[in-house]
Motif scaffolding. Structure first.
Motif, PDB file in Angstrom:
ATOM      1  N   ILE A  26       4.426  13.820  10.178  1.00 27.02           N
ATOM      2  CA  ILE A  26       5.710  14.523  10.239  1.00 27.02           C
ATOM      3  C   ILE A  26       6.796  13.773   9.477  1.00 27.02           C
ATOM      4  O   ILE A  26       7.525  14.357   8.665  1.00 27.02           O
ATOM      5  N   PHE A  27       6.905  12.470   9.742  1.00 29.51           N
ATOM      6  CA  PHE A  27       8.074  11.708   9.287  1.00 29.51           C
ATOM      7  C   PHE A  27       7.828  10.805   8.080  1.00 29.51           C
ATOM      8  O   PHE A  27       8.790  10.333   7.473  1.00 29.51           O
ATOM      9  N   ALA A  28       6.572  10.552   7.731  1.00 28.00           N
ATOM     10  CA  ALA A  28       6.278   9.709   6.558  1.00 28.00           C
ATOM     11  C   ALA A  28       5.175  10.347   5.718  1.00 28.00           C
ATOM     12  O   ALA A  28       4.175   9.706   5.385  1.00 28.00           O
ATOM     13  N   PRO A  29       5.317  11.636   5.382  1.00 32.19           N
ATOM     14  CA  PRO A  29       4.217  12.342   4.709  1.00 32.19           C
ATOM     15  C   PRO A  29       3.857  11.753   3.357  1.00 32.19           C
ATOM     16  O   PRO A  29       2.702  11.877   2.917  1.00 32.19           O
ATOM     17  N   GLU A  30       4.820  11.100   2.719  1.00 32.12           N
ATOM     18  CA  GLU A  30       4.549  10.531   1.399  1.00 32.12           C
ATOM     19  C   GLU A  30       3.627   9.311   1.462  1.00 32.12           C
ATOM     20  O   GLU A  30       3.131   8.858   0.431  1.00 32.12           O
ATOM     21  N   ARG A  31       3.366   8.798   2.672  1.00 30.33           N
ATOM     22  CA  ARG A  31       2.526   7.613   2.822  1.00 30.33           C
ATOM     23  C   ARG A  31       1.084   7.948   3.225  1.00 30.33           C
ATOM     24  O   ARG A  31       0.240   7.056   3.257  1.00 30.33           O
ATOM     25  N   ILE A  32       0.830   9.216   3.571  1.00 32.37           N
ATOM     26  CA  ILE A  32      -0.459   9.592   4.138  1.00 32.37           C
ATOM     27  C   ILE A  32      -1.208  10.525   3.193  1.00 32.37           C
ATOM     28  O   ILE A  32      -0.681  11.563   2.782  1.00 32.37           O
ATOM     29  N   ASP A  33      -2.440  10.173   2.851  1.00 34.58           N
ATOM     30  CA  ASP A  33      -3.287  11.062   2.057  1.00 34.58           C
ATOM     31  C   ASP A  33      -3.969  12.086   2.962  1.00 34.58           C
ATOM     32  O   ASP A  33      -3.643  13.257   2.927  1.00 34.58           O
ATOM     33  N   ARG A  34      -4.924  11.653   3.746  1.00 34.69           N
ATOM     34  CA  ARG A  34      -5.594  12.539   4.694  1.00 34.69           C
ATOM     35  C   ARG A  34      -5.462  11.950   6.093  1.00 34.69           C
ATOM     36  O   ARG A  34      -5.438  10.730   6.268  1.00 34.69           O
ATOM     37  N   LEU A  35      -5.408  12.847   7.063  1.00 32.63           N
ATOM     38  CA  LEU A  35      -5.069  12.461   8.431  1.00 32.63           C
ATOM     39  C   LEU A  35      -6.189  12.898   9.370  1.00 32.63           C
ATOM     40  O   LEU A  35      -6.640  14.044   9.308  1.00 32.63           O
ATOM     41  N   SER A  45       3.726  21.399  13.117  1.00 40.81           N
ATOM     42  CA  SER A  45       3.582  22.483  12.145  1.00 40.81           C
ATOM     43  C   SER A  45       4.098  22.063  10.771  1.00 40.81           C
ATOM     44  O   SER A  45       3.786  22.707   9.764  1.00 40.81           O
ATOM     45  N   LEU A  46       4.859  20.974  10.721  1.00 38.95           N
ATOM     46  CA  LEU A  46       5.387  20.450   9.456  1.00 38.95           C
ATOM     47  C   LEU A  46       4.364  19.604   8.703  1.00 38.95           C
ATOM     48  O   LEU A  46       4.586  19.278   7.535  1.00 38.95           O
ATOM     49  N   ILE A  47       3.269  19.207   9.351  1.00 38.68           N
ATOM     50  CA  ILE A  47       2.298  18.323   8.709  1.00 38.68           C
ATOM     51  C   ILE A  47       1.597  19.064   7.578  1.00 38.68           C
ATOM     52  O   ILE A  47       1.018  20.134   7.781  1.00 38.68           O
ATOM     53  N   ALA A  48       1.675  18.482   6.377  1.00 34.91           N
ATOM     54  CA  ALA A  48       1.068  19.095   5.195  1.00 34.91           C
ATOM     55  C   ALA A  48      -0.192  18.374   4.746  1.00 34.91           C
ATOM     56  O   ALA A  48      -0.956  18.907   3.936  1.00 34.91           O
ATOM     57  N   ALA A  49      -0.436  17.169   5.250  1.00 34.56           N
ATOM     58  CA  ALA A  49      -1.626  16.419   4.850  1.00 34.56           C
ATOM     59  C   ALA A  49      -2.884  17.144   5.306  1.00 34.56           C
ATOM     60  O   ALA A  49      -2.911  17.742   6.383  1.00 34.56           O
ATOM     61  N   PRO A  50      -3.947  17.124   4.496  1.00 34.78           N
ATOM     62  CA  PRO A  50      -5.231  17.634   4.987  1.00 34.78           C
ATOM     63  C   PRO A  50      -5.592  16.908   6.284  1.00 34.78           C
ATOM     64  O   PRO A  50      -5.569  15.670   6.333  1.00 34.78           O
ATOM     65  N   ILE A  99       0.865  -1.184   0.000  1.00 31.21           N
ATOM     66  CA  ILE A  99       0.000   0.000   0.000  1.00 31.21           C
ATOM     67  C   ILE A  99       0.900   1.232   0.000  1.00 31.21           C
ATOM     68  O   ILE A  99       1.627   1.475   0.960  1.00 31.21           O
ATOM     69  N   ASP A 100       0.870   1.989  -1.091  1.00 30.36           N
ATOM     70  CA  ASP A 100       1.751   3.158  -1.206  1.00 30.36           C
ATOM     71  C   ASP A 100       1.302   4.290  -0.298  1.00 30.36           C
ATOM     72  O   ASP A 100       2.113   4.924   0.370  1.00 30.36           O
ATOM     73  N   ARG A 101      -0.015   4.580  -0.319  1.00 31.19           N
ATOM     74  CA  ARG A 101      -0.563   5.677   0.457  1.00 31.19           C
ATOM     75  C   ARG A 101      -1.896   5.261   1.051  1.00 31.19           C
ATOM     76  O   ARG A 101      -2.616   4.448   0.468  1.00 31.19           O
ATOM     77  N   ALA A 102      -2.223   5.845   2.200  1.00 28.43           N
ATOM     78  CA  ALA A 102      -3.491   5.536   2.862  1.00 28.43           C
ATOM     79  C   ALA A 102      -3.965   6.753   3.633  1.00 28.43           C
ATOM     80  O   ALA A 102      -3.177   7.621   4.021  1.00 28.43           O
ATOM     81  N   HIS A 103      -5.263   6.834   3.831  1.00 27.13           N
ATOM     82  CA  HIS A 103      -5.785   7.723   4.853  1.00 27.13           C
ATOM     83  C   HIS A 103      -5.472   7.093   6.210  1.00 27.13           C
ATOM     84  O   HIS A 103      -5.371   5.867   6.329  1.00 27.13           O
ATOM     85  N   PHE A 104      -5.369   7.938   7.252  1.00 24.08           N
ATOM     86  CA  PHE A 104      -5.028   7.409   8.570  1.00 24.08           C
ATOM     87  C   PHE A 104      -5.891   8.083   9.623  1.00 24.08           C
ATOM     88  O   PHE A 104      -5.965   9.316   9.684  1.00 24.08           O
ATOM     89  N   LEU A 105      -6.546   7.271  10.449  1.00 24.66           N
ATOM     90  CA  LEU A 105      -7.359   7.737  11.567  1.00 24.66           C
ATOM     91  C   LEU A 105      -6.824   7.105  12.841  1.00 24.66           C
ATOM     92  O   LEU A 105      -6.843   5.883  12.999  1.00 24.66           O
ATOM     93  N   GLY A 106      -6.331   7.943  13.745  1.00 19.17           N
ATOM     94  CA  GLY A 106      -5.821   7.453  15.023  1.00 19.17           C
ATOM     95  C   GLY A 106      -6.533   8.123  16.181  1.00 19.17           C
ATOM     96  O   GLY A 106      -6.742   9.343  16.167  1.00 19.17           O
TER      97      GLY A 106
END
Length: 266
Positions: A110-119, A203-208, A90-97
């Motif tokens: 912060i550290f794996a932004p290329e793996r997360i679509d929306r957070l 503050s580095l998080i760019a994902a929606p 799975i290259d990218r996923a939405h993530f709900l924690g």
């Protein structure tokens, strides 16, 4: 695909996971509160699996995953998710924690932004060590003869007093999750929470990002949610009436907010 499966991380920890929902839908990974397992999302699956391929997993130290001895780090808990995505191609996923899962979500943003679509960060904080005595909690859980008292404390933090005043199947299920959590796994995750401070780094998080908080949450308070939403650019904040396990306590509204955010226009 359904039923619990396992994969092994690069440091040799077996992690339990399961997938529900159609293969052709976007992947939504769900990450649990401390002292629970992937079944904390059972009541969310019927609603959310209509639109998403749900990937649930047991945080190391919990449920069907291994519970290594010693302190865990948020870096390791985050890498467990990255390695799970790798194992499933799975290259990218939405993530709900939720709660601890929300800390893991912040790490990923912060550290794996290329793996997360929306957070989606629910009932969580960026820093708790100045407010909670994690070293005392670690000593207490490792010394406890059983988990009953610890489970009672979690129930008081997780559910409204009115819910706890009478027999309740949901409370019984969550209490059982605590009672079956390995003490060393709980202690390991307490250490990860003790050692993390994301207040500036998020503050580095760019994902929606959607931040969900409980108006009556006494641990990860509404003010924590407000602070996260104020620090992440363009984050959306939703405060719901309720305590900590909002995916159960406010299930319909919670599922609506999650699905709307993931399917809407940024």
């Amino acid at each position: 695909m359904s039923g619990d499966r396992h994969f092994t991380t690069t440091d040799g920890c077996r992690i339990a996971y399961r997938i529900d929902g159609p293969d052709d839908r976007p992947v939504l990974a769900l990450s649990n509160s401390i002292a629970t397992n992937l079944h904390m999302w059972d009541r969310s699956v019927p609603a959310l699996s209509r639109c998403f391929r749900l990937l649930r997993y047991d945080t190391r130290g919990h449920g069907g995953s291994d519970a290594p001895v010693g302190a865990y780090s948020m870096d390791r808990l985050g890498r467990d998710v990255v390695e799970l995505l790798d194992a499933l191609s799975i290259d990218r996923a939405h993530f709900l924690g939720l709660s601890l899962g929300g800390f893991i979500g912040q790490w990923l943003g912060i550290f794996a932004p290329e793996r997360i679509d929306r957070l989606i960060l629910s009932n969580t904080a960026s820093h708790l060590a100045s407010e909670l005595p994690f070293d005392d909690q670690i000593r207490a859980v490792l010394a406890a003869r059983d988990m009953d008292g610890i489970a009672d404390g979690f129930m008081r933090n997780w559910f409204p007093a009115t819910t706890l005043a009478a027999p309740n199947q949901i409370v019984d299920e969550f209490r059982s999750m605590v009672l079956t959590t390995a003490p060393r796994g709980l202690a390991g995750c307490y250490a990860a929470l003790r050692d993390v401070d994301f207040r500036r780094a998020i503050s580095l998080i760019a994902a929606p990002t959607l931040v969900i908080g409980g108006e009556s949450d006494t641990v990860t308070r509404a003010s924590h949610s407000e602070a996260i939403a104020a620090t992440i650019a363009n984050a959306k904040l939703v405060l719901l009436p309720g305590v900590h396990i909002l995916n159960v306590e406010q299930a319909d509204r919670f599922n609506y907010e999650v699905a709307s955010f993931l399917q809407g226009t940024p």
